[in-house]
Design an enzyme around this catalytic site. Sequence first.
Site: not given
Length: 571
Positions: A182, A385
């Site tokens: 991430k 996401s």
Amino acid sequence: MRLLFVPLVNLLLLLRALLGLPLRLLGARSRPAFVRFRLSGEPSYREPGRAPRLGLLGSQGRPEPATVTSLERLREDLALLARDPAIKGILLEMGELAVPPAKRDVLVKLLGDFRAAGKRVVAWAVSTDSLGYQVMCSADEVLLSPAGRLELVGYAAEATALSEGLGRLGIQAHFFRRGEYKTAPELFTHPQVSDIQRRTLEAFLDERYGELVDIVARGRRRAPEEVRRWIDVGPYSARRAAAEGLVDGLCDEMDLPKRLGLSTGEDEEGEGEGVESMELYRARLPWPPVRWRRLKRKPRLAVVPVSGMIVTGKGGTGVGPELSGSETVVKALRAAGRDRRSRAVVLYVASSGGSAVASEIILEAVQRVARKKPVIAFVDRVAASGGYMAALGAREIWATPHAIVGSIGVFGGKFDISGLLAKLGVHRTLITRGESAGMFSSSRGFTERERELMEAEMEETYQAFLERVARARGRTKEEIHALAEGRVYSGQRARAAGLVDRTEGGFEEACARAMELAKAPGPFELKTFGGGGRRFSLLRLLLGGGAQTGTYAFCPTAWSLEGFGRGERFE
């Protein structure tokens, strides 16, 4: 009422066709041998006004007569021309193209099918880049203006790290994340680009570069090794491109009719005799296609776009396009669910993420609609996401091979600007009631206890994300965790990992599948519900008080992929 109205409209259409027949019969004697099309910008999937724009139109206002406005219209036009024995082929004038790979593939297939019908395709441009050149390579003949250029140089990617620069200004970034991959907050927290970001970019570059080589090699009938050499020594002037064999010749626009073996005369539209726009061609057909009104309406397919950054509320506080507010999207989904004529729904996702709360709200709304009618999620750009979370509510997720999918992970945090304030001589005093009341103040960093709270919230949000993905994909949390941690996939790699269901179809195929699931095969019409978001930036979101936990993008501001089409440049 419709039983009376439709026959009347069809009668008027018939009368108009009959009244114009004498003039069309005269014009039919001078029908062109070639029809000109201008391809530039980003044509929509379906004709504007009859279908969802989906944020994919390349220009505003009335286009020039020869401009391709939609892939649907181009498909219809080429099918009509393919059946006309008087038509030898088409002249495809290339402008600056800005389409994602999914649309490029549709264009290449349409031109290939037209050639398979025994027609000729001649592509001409003043200048073109790698994207436009791939489309041109599907033609029988590729031409450039003598003054033009061929910017065949492959693809480049840039990643940015701002930590050191922010530090010099007195700004410290404090972020927490779940997922080693991430990388979104690394834009603000790292002084250098991480190895993970580098490897992610290289994976996408390898796929796109390999496809570029393959398309050019097949189109120009050259070995891949020679195409790679071409790319390595680009860009090219028009003359050098011709000498290397990348194009078949050089030709000024005024000489194109002669190159096509036609008369060299030119009309007031700048089109030589024997080559004209599709609009003029249709006007000279004795019996042009007529869109007769149907007594029974076609079944309807609802399209609900989720484009840009996902935020809570209506999403009307940004500047410009590309922002989806959860309230607006949910309202659109409810309307699509209630619409009796809409037999199924396509959720068009083009989002790299946003607020965790907003994404979950949209997901729940998608699930509610999916309990009433089939929902297909379609991705031709990015569903990362929170964008991927929204797609989980669909019965099937369709992604084109080079779409960007995944980034299952979370991050959140804030900026501490106390150093900048001190440099500016600004003094700020934080007064609170409650131990954590000043947790997200930008005038100080996190305390140790606040860090523990943030870490716990990150973990809780990440585990909830894993659970939602596992439930939707029929996997265990452990299996999804092995695929998650913020990893980003191309559509084809996401299919192999089981994160999407189909990659071999485009927008039209996804729509047809939705109607098939609704037991309404055959022709259908589209209607958009919602859309019209506004522009927003991740930096604005974070600086503007959005410091709480979020499933944010894998970073639209952290790196960009040059030359992949306007819809896929993240900056």
